[in-house]
Write a protein that holds these residues in place. Structure first.
Motif, PDB file in Angstrom:
ATOM      1  N   TRP A 168       0.722  -1.408   0.048  1.00 59.79           N
ATOM      2  CA  TRP A 168      -0.022   0.145  -0.062  1.00 59.79           C
ATOM      3  C   TRP A 168       0.840   1.266   0.206  1.00 59.79           C
ATOM      4  CZ3 TRP A 168      -1.702  -2.495   5.062  1.00 59.79           C
ATOM      5  CH2 TRP A 168      -2.696  -3.436   4.643  1.00 59.79           C
ATOM      6  N   TYR A 416     -17.825  -5.657  -6.931  1.00 62.50           N
ATOM      7  CA  TYR A 416     -18.340  -4.916  -5.781  1.00 62.50           C
ATOM      8  C   TYR A 416     -19.957  -5.241  -5.507  1.00 62.50           C
ATOM      9  CZ  TYR A 416     -19.838  -0.515  -3.255  1.00 62.50           C
ATOM     10  OH  TYR A 416     -20.271   0.351  -2.379  1.00 62.50           O
ATOM     11  N   PHE A 431     -17.184  -6.565   0.146  1.00 56.16           N
ATOM     12  CA  PHE A 431     -16.722  -5.430   0.281  1.00 56.16           C
ATOM     13  C   PHE A 431     -17.462  -4.555   1.409  1.00 56.16           C
ATOM     14  CE2 PHE A 431     -15.735  -6.291  -4.010  1.00 56.16           C
ATOM     15  CZ  PHE A 431     -14.652  -5.412  -4.512  1.00 56.16           C
ATOM     16  N   GLN A 437     -15.498  -1.586   2.305  1.00 56.16           N
ATOM     17  CA  GLN A 437     -14.505  -1.131   1.435  1.00 56.16           C
ATOM     18  C   GLN A 437     -14.877  -0.450   0.340  1.00 56.16           C
ATOM     19  OE1 GLN A 437     -11.613  -4.526   1.202  1.00 56.16           O
ATOM     20  NE2 GLN A 437     -12.462  -5.557   2.890  1.00 56.16           N
ATOM     21  N   TYR A 439     -13.963   2.146  -0.684  1.00 61.44           N
ATOM     22  CA  TYR A 439     -12.537   2.502  -1.321  1.00 61.44           C
ATOM     23  C   TYR A 439     -11.971   1.742  -2.304  1.00 61.44           C
ATOM     24  CZ  TYR A 439     -10.684   0.032   2.528  1.00 61.44           C
ATOM     25  OH  TYR A 439     -10.390  -0.838   3.637  1.00 61.44           O
ATOM     26  N   ASN A 440     -12.407   0.445  -2.381  1.00 61.64           N
ATOM     27  CA  ASN A 440     -11.645  -0.487  -3.361  1.00 61.64           C
ATOM     28  C   ASN A 440     -12.567  -0.658  -4.588  1.00 61.64           C
ATOM     29  OD1 ASN A 440      -9.411  -1.003  -2.153  1.00 61.64           O
ATOM     30  ND2 ASN A 440     -10.498  -2.655  -0.542  1.00 61.64           N
ATOM     31  N   TYR A 484      -1.772   4.072  -3.205  1.00 62.88           N
ATOM     32  CA  TYR A 484      -2.325   2.736  -2.735  1.00 62.88           C
ATOM     33  C   TYR A 484      -2.895   1.747  -3.495  1.00 62.88           C
ATOM     34  CZ  TYR A 484      -5.839  -0.248  -0.227  1.00 62.88           C
ATOM     35  OH  TYR A 484      -6.706  -1.273   0.192  1.00 62.88           O
ATOM     36  N   ARG A 485      -3.638   2.243  -4.798  1.00 59.65           N
ATOM     37  CA  ARG A 485      -3.954   1.311  -5.719  1.00 59.65           C
ATOM     38  C   ARG A 485      -2.928   0.939  -6.661  1.00 59.65           C
ATOM     39  NH1 ARG A 485      -7.449  -0.023  -4.304  1.00 59.65           N
ATOM     40  NH2 ARG A 485      -9.703   1.034  -4.970  1.00 59.65           N
ATOM     41  N   GLY A 490      -6.036  -3.435  -2.191  1.00 62.69           N
ATOM     42  CA  GLY A 490      -7.453  -3.566  -2.403  1.00 62.69           C
ATOM     43  C   GLY A 490      -7.417  -5.017  -3.035  1.00 62.69           C
ATOM     44  N   ASP A 491      -6.594  -5.878  -3.390  1.00 63.88           N
ATOM     45  CA  ASP A 491      -6.703  -7.145  -4.216  1.00 63.88           C
ATOM     46  C   ASP A 491      -6.596  -6.873  -5.546  1.00 63.88           C
ATOM     47  OD1 ASP A 491      -6.496  -8.535  -1.783  1.00 63.88           O
ATOM     48  OD2 ASP A 491      -8.642  -8.929  -1.949  1.00 63.88           O
ATOM     49  N   TYR A 492      -5.983  -5.802  -5.978  1.00 67.54           N
ATOM     50  CA  TYR A 492      -5.576  -5.180  -7.588  1.00 67.54           C
ATOM     51  C   TYR A 492      -4.281  -5.835  -7.901  1.00 67.54           C
ATOM     52  CZ  TYR A 492      -9.891  -2.617  -7.628  1.00 67.54           C
ATOM     53  OH  TYR A 492     -11.274  -2.428  -7.880  1.00 67.54           O
TER      54      TYR A 492
END
Length: 537
Positions: A168, A416, A431, A437, A439-440, A484-485, A490-492
């Protein structure tokens, strides 16, 4: 053998806070309305509990479990606008006689200068056994544990932090650090505390949560290593109590494999209290005869006047800054229905993406509506509106991805949604549980796409074009997104390790403020480049 009398027993109370996220005062910063949260209210509970423990001849240990110094406009103002005075959250913990704090993942958000200054100003140790100097096993923040004694009984508190932080955090904020597996570190240090330090009680304060349901042992999230609380209870012998956090859950009155667990939510809405009774052991030393955990609510609690006074100058400066006019919006950028906003292109998200694109030079961008409490922007904008919508100190990156990565990310976005019993869009529980979550879930600008959420996961992207042409799976595209992304948060996972084309180490909230300041008036636009549908509807 006769049972020990009360005079033989030692009573230990643990008072845990976690994920305060810069919350001292019981207010909503979006509108300054009262809010049943904050360290000032926790302080009243803590003083009460300490008086009770002392009246019983026992010991109270106060531990903050991490994510203390980030999260509110007050925290942002201190870190970014005026970091010269002592850290207000550290001052409060000093005043309240906290025994220790644990390093949380958000402690790193403002960079090493802000964090290291806060650590220096603390009258208590910051614990984390598994954050080490790179290339060594030496804990970076000093001694990883705390020892306290009461009537001859030895109590140890070991600190641990989720090791997932490199996924992150901005790399420059964690330079020179390594994050070891929390379970493996705990095995080493708990054994040491029992054998070498002679601890009668071992408490682990872990800034992380549970990857499995504490009651059933069934997996409750992807097993990434972000949360390892269940494994700590099952695989590390010698732990009496596990204090947890990070997930913002409220957990008490439970144990896993004989380990008493607690997690007190977030923002200081609750404090976790663990009470232990120690009695003399058969072979010397002390043993735990009884232990319980519960949550103490701040609902209706009067804030502590000393903490309020300590925070007052910081709060006054923050409020002046928040009410600074920035500019105006022509059109509608308010949030009325967060679910509807996440299903069709809208002016607020398009504007934030436009800021990221124009700042970075990228022609594609993504961002999220971080929380359902985001109000959007009214006609006249102040700093309060900026930080109420963009609540994290994210910076901006441009990474180079393939069309295949782009499609995979959009499929992750589409997860989502689920359909409820009547076929209407609803939020997928993964989510929402154990914590929201929002934000994800990202919304994109610079591409055109449609997600059909009536289709099975993994096949919901039914339209994906760039400049009028289908996105080529093998072609490369530069995309602006928050740090972060960009790190895969976020599992990306499709974004992890991608080339960084541009790194803009300025908070996105500041970029938004500067954009409005320069233009004075911003026109709300919606180009309708994306939508979420249900079977063609």
């Amino acid at each position: 053998m006769p049972l020990p009398t009360d005079s033989d027993a030692v009573r230990l109370t643990l008072l845990e806070t976690s994920d305060l996220h810069g919350t001292i005062l019981p207010i909503h910063y979006a509108n300054n309305e009262p809010y049943e949260v904050g360290l000032a209210k926790i302080a009243t509970l803590l003083r009460r509990e300490r008086r009770r423990a002392e009246s019983e001849g026992g010991l109270l240990l106060a531990v903050d479990n991490g994510d203390l110094i980030q999260g509110t406009p007050l925290a942002y103002h201190h870190a970014r606008i005026d970091n010269a005075p002592p850290n207000p959250f550290v001052l409060a913990l000093n005043k309240l006689g906290y025994d220790a704090a644990v390093i949380g993942n958000h402690e790193f958000n403002y960079g090493p200068g802000v964090l290291n200054k806060a650590v220096r100003e603390s009258h208590f140790p910051w614990l984390s056994a598994n954050i080490v100097k790179a290339g060594t096993e030496e804990p970076f923040f000093g001694r990883p544990y705390l020892i306290r004694e009461c009537n001859g009984a030895k109590i140890a508190v070991l600190g641990l932090t989720t090791p997932y932080i490199p996924n992150w955090e901005n790399p420059q904020n964690i330079e020179g650090l390594a994050f070891l597996d929390a379970v493996e570190s705990a095995k080493r240090w708990v054994r040491y505390l029992r054998r070498e330090e002679g601890a009668d009680v071992v408490v682990v304060s872990y800034h992380g949560g549970f990857e499995k349901d504490p009651d059933t042992g069934e997996a409750s999230e992807a097993q990434t290593g972000e949360n390892q609380g269940y494994r700590l209870c099952m695989e590390v012998p010698g732990i009496d109590v596990l204090l947890t956090g990070h997930q913002h859950r409220e957990i008490a009155g439970k144990s896993v494999n004989g380990v008493t667990i607690v997690q007190p939510g977030h923002l200081g809405q609750k404090a976790g209290r663990v009470t232990l009774t120690l009695v003399p052991g058969d072979g010397g030393g002390w043993r735990v005869a009884d232990k319980t955990s519960e949550l103490l609510s701040v609902q209706g609690v009067v804030p502590d006047p000393e903490v309020l006074e300590l925070a007052r100058p910081y709060e006054e400066a923050t409020q002046r800054w928040l009410d600074t006019p920035i500019g105006s919006i022509e059109g509608d950028m308010t949030v009325r229905d967060p679910m509807r906003l996440r299903m069709k292109d809208n002016a607020l998200i398009e504007f934030i993406n436009k800021v990221q694109m124009e700042t970075s030079g990228a022609t594609i961008s993504n961002t999220a509506l971080f929380t359902d409490e985001s109000p959007g922007f009214p006609p006249n904008v102040t700093m309060r509106h900026i930080v109420s919508n963009y609540i994290y100190p994210n910076t901006l990156k441009v990474i180079r991805i393939t069309g295949r990565d782009m499609r995979a990310a959009l499929e992750r976005n589409a997860e989502y949604f689920v359909l409820d019993g009547e076929g209407r869009p609803a939020i997928n529980p993964k989510f929402a549980v154990p914590k929201p979550q929002h934000y994800n879930y990202d919304m994109w600008e610079g591409i055109d796409y449609t997600l059909d959420i009536s289709r099975p996961e993994g096949s919901r992207v039914v339209r994906l074009t760039h400049r009028g042409e289908p996105v080529d799976p093998d072609a490369e595209y530069d995309v602006a997104m928050n740090n972060y992304r960009a790190g895969g948060g976020g599992d990306y996972a499709m974004f992890q390790g991608k080339p960084v084309v541009k790194d803009i180490p300025t908070d996105v909230s500041e970029l938004i403020a500067n954009y409005i300041l320069e233009r004075k008036t911003v026109v709300a636009t919606v180009d309708g480049n994306w939508e979420v549908i249900v079977g063609g509807r």
